[in-house]
Design a protein around this motif. Sequence first.
Motif, PDB file in Angstrom:
ATOM      1  N   LYS A  12       0.825  -1.211   0.000  1.00 23.09           N
ATOM      2  CA  LYS A  12       0.000   0.000   0.000  1.00 23.09           C
ATOM      3  C   LYS A  12       0.857   1.257   0.000  1.00 23.09           C
ATOM      4  N   GLU A  13       1.951   1.249   0.761  1.00 24.48           N
ATOM      5  CA  GLU A  13       2.827   2.417   0.795  1.00 24.48           C
ATOM      6  C   GLU A  13       3.492   2.636  -0.563  1.00 24.48           C
ATOM      7  N   ARG A  14       3.859   1.558  -1.232  1.00 27.66           N
ATOM      8  CA  ARG A  14       4.445   1.660  -2.566  1.00 27.66           C
ATOM      9  C   ARG A  14       3.426   2.267  -3.541  1.00 27.66           C
ATOM     10  N   ASN A  15       2.173   1.835  -3.434  1.00 26.91           N
ATOM     11  CA  ASN A  15       1.119   2.387  -4.288  1.00 26.91           C
ATOM     12  C   ASN A  15       0.884   3.867  -3.999  1.00 26.91           C
ATOM     13  N   ARG A  16       0.905   4.242  -2.723  1.00 28.92           N
ATOM     14  CA  ARG A  16       0.738   5.663  -2.376  1.00 28.92           C
ATOM     15  C   ARG A  16       1.888   6.491  -2.948  1.00 28.92           C
ATOM     16  N   GLY A  17       3.099   5.973  -2.865  1.00 27.79           N
ATOM     17  CA  GLY A  17       4.250   6.672  -3.430  1.00 27.79           C
ATOM     18  C   GLY A  17       4.129   6.825  -4.933  1.00 27.79           C
ATOM     19  N   HIS A  18       3.687   5.768  -5.594  1.00 26.21           N
ATOM     20  CA  HIS A  18       3.504   5.800  -7.047  1.00 26.21           C
ATOM     21  C   HIS A  18       2.416   6.811  -7.426  1.00 26.21           C
ATOM     22  N   PHE A  19       1.313   6.773  -6.697  1.00 26.89           N
ATOM     23  CA  PHE A  19       0.226   7.704  -6.981  1.00 26.89           C
ATOM     24  C   PHE A  19       0.675   9.142  -6.731  1.00 26.89           C
ATOM     25  N   SER A  20       1.450   9.370  -5.672  1.00 26.56           N
ATOM     26  CA  SER A  20       1.977  10.707  -5.398  1.00 26.56           C
ATOM     27  C   SER A  20       2.839  11.210  -6.544  1.00 26.56           C
ATOM     28  N   ASN A  41      -8.529   9.576 -10.924  1.00 26.81           N
ATOM     29  CA  ASN A  41      -9.605   8.833 -10.266  1.00 26.81           C
ATOM     30  C   ASN A  41      -9.532   7.342 -10.588  1.00 26.81           C
ATOM     31  N   LYS A  42      -9.327   7.014 -11.865  1.00 27.49           N
ATOM     32  CA  LYS A  42      -9.225   5.611 -12.274  1.00 27.49           C
ATOM     33  C   LYS A  42      -7.992   4.951 -11.675  1.00 27.49           C
ATOM     34  N   LEU A  43      -6.889   5.671 -11.705  1.00 29.49           N
ATOM     35  CA  LEU A  43      -5.649   5.117 -11.175  1.00 29.49           C
ATOM     36  C   LEU A  43      -5.737   4.913  -9.665  1.00 29.49           C
ATOM     37  N   ALA A  44      -6.351   5.841  -8.964  1.00 27.18           N
ATOM     38  CA  ALA A  44      -6.510   5.703  -7.514  1.00 27.18           C
ATOM     39  C   ALA A  44      -7.297   4.437  -7.191  1.00 27.18           C
ATOM     40  N   SER A  45      -8.324   4.180  -7.963  1.00 28.97           N
ATOM     41  CA  SER A  45      -9.114   2.967  -7.764  1.00 28.97           C
ATOM     42  C   SER A  45      -8.267   1.729  -8.022  1.00 28.97           C
ATOM     43  N   ARG A  46      -7.512   1.753  -9.119  1.00 30.89           N
ATOM     44  CA  ARG A  46      -6.673   0.609  -9.483  1.00 30.89           C
ATOM     45  C   ARG A  46      -5.581   0.344  -8.449  1.00 30.89           C
ATOM     46  N   ILE A  49      -6.243   3.238  -3.583  1.00 27.57           N
ATOM     47  CA  ILE A  49      -6.036   4.439  -2.787  1.00 27.57           C
ATOM     48  C   ILE A  49      -7.400   4.848  -2.230  1.00 27.57           C
ATOM     49  N   SER A  50      -7.494   4.944  -0.908  1.00 24.72           N
ATOM     50  CA  SER A  50      -8.773   5.314  -0.294  1.00 24.72           C
ATOM     51  C   SER A  50      -9.083   6.783  -0.586  1.00 24.72           C
ATOM     52  N   GLU A  51     -10.323   7.163  -0.348  1.00 28.47           N
ATOM     53  CA  GLU A  51     -10.728   8.552  -0.590  1.00 28.47           C
ATOM     54  C   GLU A  51      -9.940   9.510   0.293  1.00 28.47           C
ATOM     55  N   ASP A  52      -9.723   9.137   1.558  1.00 24.78           N
ATOM     56  CA  ASP A  52      -8.936   9.981   2.464  1.00 24.78           C
ATOM     57  C   ASP A  52      -7.497  10.117   1.979  1.00 24.78           C
ATOM     58  N   ASP A  60      -0.974  17.321  -0.619  1.00 27.94           N
ATOM     59  CA  ASP A  60       0.482  17.356  -0.459  1.00 27.94           C
ATOM     60  C   ASP A  60       1.115  16.136  -1.127  1.00 27.94           C
ATOM     61  N   PRO A  61       1.306  16.181  -2.455  1.00 28.75           N
ATOM     62  CA  PRO A  61       1.849  15.012  -3.155  1.00 28.75           C
ATOM     63  C   PRO A  61       3.309  14.721  -2.826  1.00 28.75           C
ATOM     64  N   TRP A  62       3.995  15.638  -2.151  1.00 27.08           N
ATOM     65  CA  TRP A  62       5.408  15.437  -1.808  1.00 27.08           C
ATOM     66  C   TRP A  62       5.568  14.680  -0.492  1.00 27.08           C
ATOM     67  N   LYS A  63       4.478  14.382   0.175  1.00 30.87           N
ATOM     68  CA  LYS A  63       4.532  13.723   1.487  1.00 30.87           C
ATOM     69  C   LYS A  63       5.023  12.277   1.406  1.00 30.87           C
ATOM     70  N   HIS A  64       4.676  11.580   0.342  1.00 34.01           N
ATOM     71  CA  HIS A  64       5.027  10.168   0.211  1.00 34.01           C
ATOM     72  C   HIS A  64       6.269   9.999  -0.661  1.00 34.01           C
ATOM     73  N   ALA A  65       7.155   9.146  -0.204  1.00 33.46           N
ATOM     74  CA  ALA A  65       8.376   8.866  -0.955  1.00 33.46           C
ATOM     75  C   ALA A  65       8.062   7.972  -2.149  1.00 33.46           C
ATOM     76  N   ILE A  66       8.860   8.138  -3.195  1.00 36.28           N
ATOM     77  CA  ILE A  66       8.752   7.241  -4.336  1.00 36.28           C
ATOM     78  C   ILE A  66       9.665   6.057  -4.036  1.00 36.28           C
ATOM     79  N   ASN A  67       9.094   4.887  -3.968  1.00 32.46           N
ATOM     80  CA  ASN A  67       9.856   3.678  -3.683  1.00 32.46           C
ATOM     81  C   ASN A  67      10.080   2.944  -4.994  1.00 32.46           C
ATOM     82  N   PRO A  68      11.291   3.068  -5.554  1.00 27.79           N
ATOM     83  CA  PRO A  68      11.510   2.434  -6.851  1.00 27.79           C
ATOM     84  C   PRO A  68      11.404   0.921  -6.772  1.00 27.79           C
TER      85      PRO A  68
END
Length: 143
Positions: A12-20, A41-46, A49-52, A60-68
């Motif tokens: 989930k954290e990797r997905n949040r980083g990717h979405f960020s 919206n489509k990518l968040a669903s895929r 990524i929860s609504e919150d 703040d898209p810079w909050k999550h690290a990008i995990n390669p």
Amino acid sequence: MPFSELFDNEFKERNRGHFSAIVRVAFADGKVSLEEKDFLNKLASRLEISEDEYNEILTDPWKHAINPPYLYTQRLERLFDLARMVHVDHHLGDQQEVMLTRMGLALGFTPGNVNYIVSKALSLVDKKVDLDTFLFEMENMNK
């Protein structure tokens, strides 16, 4: 915490980083178009990524690290998503290309090849190829 949740949380954290990373590209020109918003919206669903989380990342898209990703194919899959996000805008600005190159570096592509890879990725996305074709072309571009 159960052992199985350890991997679930990491995923989930990797997905949040990717979405960020994709949200950063979407905001690179200072605004998010309706097409970009639909894509997000489509990518968040895929990416589950929860609504919150979605609202937090948009704030703040810079909050999550990008995990390669470790695997090259997974890096290419993420690059495909990023390149599609840039292409959705239909008028690639210098800032978006710079941001895509930065994201490519953050994904683990080397400074020596990131410009070529980003250029090839944008070219393929411009041709509206699907993910399988994109992966095939990118993995075989030096052969």
